[in-house]
Scaffold this motif. Structure first.
Motif, PDB file in Angstrom:
ATOM      1  N   ARG A  71       0.823  -1.219   0.000  1.00  0.00           N
ATOM      2  CA  ARG A  71       0.000   0.000   0.000  1.00  0.00           C
ATOM      3  C   ARG A  71       0.855   1.266   0.000  1.00  0.00           C
ATOM      4  O   ARG A  71       0.376   2.348   0.332  1.00  0.00           O
ATOM      5  N   SER A  72       2.116   1.169  -0.362  1.00  0.00           N
ATOM      6  CA  SER A  72       3.038   2.298  -0.243  1.00  0.00           C
ATOM      7  C   SER A  72       2.732   3.447  -1.203  1.00  0.00           C
ATOM      8  O   SER A  72       3.179   4.560  -0.978  1.00  0.00           O
ATOM      9  N   GLN A  73       1.979   3.210  -2.261  1.00  0.00           N
ATOM     10  CA  GLN A  73       1.692   4.270  -3.218  1.00  0.00           C
ATOM     11  C   GLN A  73       0.225   4.679  -3.209  1.00  0.00           C
ATOM     12  O   GLN A  73      -0.260   5.311  -4.143  1.00  0.00           O
ATOM     13  N   ASP A  74      -0.484   4.356  -2.145  1.00  0.00           N
ATOM     14  CA  ASP A  74      -1.896   4.719  -2.047  1.00  0.00           C
ATOM     15  C   ASP A  74      -2.111   6.230  -2.093  1.00  0.00           C
ATOM     16  O   ASP A  74      -3.159   6.692  -2.533  1.00  0.00           O
ATOM     17  N   PHE A  75      -1.126   7.010  -1.672  1.00  0.00           N
ATOM     18  CA  PHE A  75      -1.291   8.467  -1.671  1.00  0.00           C
ATOM     19  C   PHE A  75      -1.420   9.021  -3.090  1.00  0.00           C
ATOM     20  O   PHE A  75      -1.879  10.150  -3.285  1.00  0.00           O
ATOM     21  N   LEU A  76      -1.080   8.247  -4.096  1.00  0.00           N
ATOM     22  CA  LEU A  76      -1.176   8.699  -5.479  1.00  0.00           C
ATOM     23  C   LEU A  76      -2.581   8.541  -6.057  1.00  0.00           C
ATOM     24  O   LEU A  76      -2.883   9.090  -7.111  1.00  0.00           O
ATOM     25  N   TYR A  77      -3.437   7.779  -5.357  1.00  0.00           N
ATOM     26  CA  TYR A  77      -4.751   7.451  -5.894  1.00  0.00           C
ATOM     27  C   TYR A  77      -5.863   7.906  -4.969  1.00  0.00           C
ATOM     28  O   TYR A  77      -5.710   7.922  -3.757  1.00  0.00           O
ATOM     29  N   GLY A  78      -6.978   8.267  -5.547  1.00  0.00           N
ATOM     30  CA  GLY A  78      -8.139   8.670  -4.768  1.00  0.00           C
ATOM     31  C   GLY A  78      -8.911   7.459  -4.278  1.00  0.00           C
ATOM     32  O   GLY A  78      -8.574   6.310  -4.540  1.00  0.00           O
ATOM     33  N   LEU A 104      -8.670   5.845  -8.924  1.00  0.00           N
ATOM     34  CA  LEU A 104      -8.103   6.542 -10.060  1.00  0.00           C
ATOM     35  C   LEU A 104      -7.003   7.495  -9.583  1.00  0.00           C
ATOM     36  O   LEU A 104      -7.029   7.961  -8.450  1.00  0.00           O
ATOM     37  N   PRO A 105      -6.045   7.802 -10.461  1.00  0.00           N
ATOM     38  CA  PRO A 105      -4.982   8.731 -10.061  1.00  0.00           C
ATOM     39  C   PRO A 105      -5.543  10.093  -9.663  1.00  0.00           C
ATOM     40  O   PRO A 105      -6.543  10.542 -10.231  1.00  0.00           O
ATOM     41  N   LYS A 106      -4.914  10.715  -8.708  1.00  0.00           N
ATOM     42  CA  LYS A 106      -5.353  12.056  -8.237  1.00  0.00           C
ATOM     43  C   LYS A 106      -4.953  13.116  -9.206  1.00  0.00           C
ATOM     44  O   LYS A 106      -4.045  13.056  -9.938  1.00  0.00           O
TER      45      LYS A 106
END
Length: 85
Positions: free
Chosen positions: A72-79, A83-85
């Protein structure tokens, strides 16, 4: 050198000597390779390599630091919708 099992029965001592000297001796059954004669020293070296690999794995496992999962290390990139933020 390939020798049938039937032929090997009569020349086992010579085949063992050749294997100890480093010759590859393969016993065949019905024309297909069945067994390879190897010196015990070669078998020991395989066992020592296996033991070394197990020791390295155990040592590496002891050094692992517990932390957050990378899943889950890249969850901050997605809403929230994925979908990508």
């Amino acid at each position: 050198m390939r020798v049938s099992v039937t032929e090997a029965k009569g020349q086992l001592t010579e085949l063992v000597r050749r294997a100890e000297a480093g010759d590859e001796v393969i016993l065949t059954r019905h024309g297909h390779a069945a067994v390879r004669l190897v010196p015990v020293a070669a078998a020991r070296s395989r066992q020592s390599r296996r033991m070394l690999l197990e020791a390295v794995r155990a040592s590496a496992g002891a050094k692992v630091i517990a932390g957050e999962s990378a899943a889950r290390s890249q969850d901050f990139l997605y809403g929230d919708d994925g979908l990508p933020k």
